[in-house]
Each structure stands twice: as structure tokens, then as C-alpha cells.
Design an enzyme around this catalytic site. Structure first.
Site, PDB file in Angstrom:
ATOM      1  N   GLN A   7       0.835  -1.198   0.000  1.00  0.00           N
ATOM      2  CA  GLN A   7       0.000   0.000   0.000  1.00  0.00           C
ATOM      3  C   GLN A   7       0.874   1.254   0.000  1.00  0.00           C
ATOM      4  O   GLN A   7       1.077   1.881   1.025  1.00  0.00           O
ATOM      5  CB  GLN A   7      -0.895  -0.027   1.251  1.00  0.00           C
ATOM      6  CG  GLN A   7      -1.916   1.057   1.326  1.00  0.00           C
ATOM      7  CD  GLN A   7      -3.101   0.783   0.445  1.00  0.00           C
ATOM      8  OE1 GLN A   7      -3.526  -0.349   0.284  1.00  0.00           O
ATOM      9  NE2 GLN A   7      -3.656   1.822  -0.123  1.00  0.00           N
ATOM     10  N   PHE A   8       1.393   1.628  -1.172  1.00  0.00           N
ATOM     11  CA  PHE A   8       2.265   2.791  -1.240  1.00  0.00           C
ATOM     12  C   PHE A   8       1.554   4.084  -0.862  1.00  0.00           C
ATOM     13  O   PHE A   8       2.175   5.045  -0.412  1.00  0.00           O
ATOM     14  CB  PHE A   8       2.913   2.923  -2.627  1.00  0.00           C
ATOM     15  CG  PHE A   8       2.030   3.533  -3.672  1.00  0.00           C
ATOM     16  CD1 PHE A   8       2.080   4.897  -3.931  1.00  0.00           C
ATOM     17  CD2 PHE A   8       1.155   2.753  -4.416  1.00  0.00           C
ATOM     18  CE1 PHE A   8       1.268   5.469  -4.896  1.00  0.00           C
ATOM     19  CE2 PHE A   8       0.347   3.313  -5.379  1.00  0.00           C
ATOM     20  CZ  PHE A   8       0.402   4.677  -5.622  1.00  0.00           C
ATOM     21  N   THR A   9       0.226   4.107  -0.969  1.00  0.00           N
ATOM     22  CA  THR A   9      -0.507   5.339  -0.670  1.00  0.00           C
ATOM     23  C   THR A   9      -0.475   5.704   0.815  1.00  0.00           C
ATOM     24  O   THR A   9      -0.868   6.812   1.178  1.00  0.00           O
ATOM     25  CB  THR A   9      -1.973   5.255  -1.153  1.00  0.00           C
ATOM     26  OG1 THR A   9      -2.622   4.174  -0.497  1.00  0.00           O
ATOM     27  CG2 THR A   9      -2.042   5.077  -2.662  1.00  0.00           C
TER      28      THR A   9
END
Length: 147
Positions: free
Chosen positions: A78-80
Site C-alpha cells: 500500500q504505497f498510498t
């Protein structure tokens, strides 16, 4: 590294209409990686999450860990989690690690968890995923390896 940890009664992740990971009782972990993170951060988070006492015992107190219960972990990249929303209306993802580094540390995190005897199910790194979960409690925690 940053992890959003959610206690779950059931969870699954689907990519292109195919279930790639599914668990019953356990934890859903959304994992973000920064440019500065190392294998040490992955090891720290794996140990912390597997041994975090957030499941209820017979007295309904949070005294049991995922490992104590023999539960599973659904791990989703989950890079966000490193989206900076302080300026403007579009998040800035400059703190997020580049995909090759992020994927390596995400996979290393999963290996560290498995090394502790916990079943790990995953999404697909970099893919658009549909995540479904029944949050138990609800219990949701944010853990940062740097804080």
C-alpha cells in the site's frame, strides 16, 4: 515502513476477478515502504505485528497475539500510506519507495512473518486490488518502524 493493522474475522483480496489471498480469523496488514527503509524495518514490523496482543482472551481482555491464536495474516502492499496531502488537492508520493525496492522489502516482511510460523496470504504487488474484510472490534492500529 508503515503498517495499518486491522483485526479481522474474514478477509480476502481479489485481482482481475481472481481471489489471490483469503484468511479467516487474523490480521489484515496494509504495508507501505519509504525510500529510507531497510530489511531491519521489515523485521521489526513483522515481529511487532505477529506478537501484538490485540485479540481477546477468555476474560475479554486484549491479551493474545496472532501467534497465540494461530491466526493468519493477509498482507497487502500500500504505497498510498505515504501520500502527503498537506499541500494542494493531489497527494504527493515522494516519500514512497520506488517499486523495485518496495517490492523487495514487502516480500521480505512476508518472509519474516512466515518464519515466525504464521500463515501469510497476499495480494499482488502493484496491481489494482479489491480488498474485503470484516473488521473485528473494530480494531485498527497504525505502526511505524521509525516511531
Amino acid at each position: 515502513m508503515k503498517a495499518v493493522v486491522q483485526r479481522s474475522k474474514h478477509a480476502s483480496v481479489t485481482v482481475n476477478d481472481e481471489v489471490t489471498g483469503e484468511i479467516d480469523s487474523g490480521l489484515v496488514v496494509l504495508l507501505g515502504v519509504t525510500q529510507e527503509d531497510t530489511e531491519k524495518d521489515a523485521a521489526y514490523l513483522a515481529d511487532k505485528i505477529v506478537n501484538l496482543r490485540i485479540f481477546e482472551d477468555d476474560s475479554e481482555k486484549m491479551n493474545l497475539s496472532l501467534k497465540d491464536l494461530g491466526g493468519a495474516l493477509l498482507s497487502i502492499s500500500q504505497f498510498t500510506l505515504y501520500g502527503d496531502c498537506r499541500k494542494g488537492r493531489r497527494p504527493n508520493f515522494m516519500k514512497a519507495a520506488k517499486p523495485d525496492k518496495a517490492k523487495a522489502l514487502y516480500e521480505r516482511f512476508n518472509e519474516f512473518v512466515m518464519d515466525k510460523g504464521v500463515e501469510v496470504q497476499t495480494g499482488v504487488f502493484g496491481a489494482m486490488m479489491d480488498v474485503q474484510l470484516t473488521n473485528d472490534g473494530p480494531v485498527t492500529l497504525i505502526i511505524d518502524s521509525k516511531e
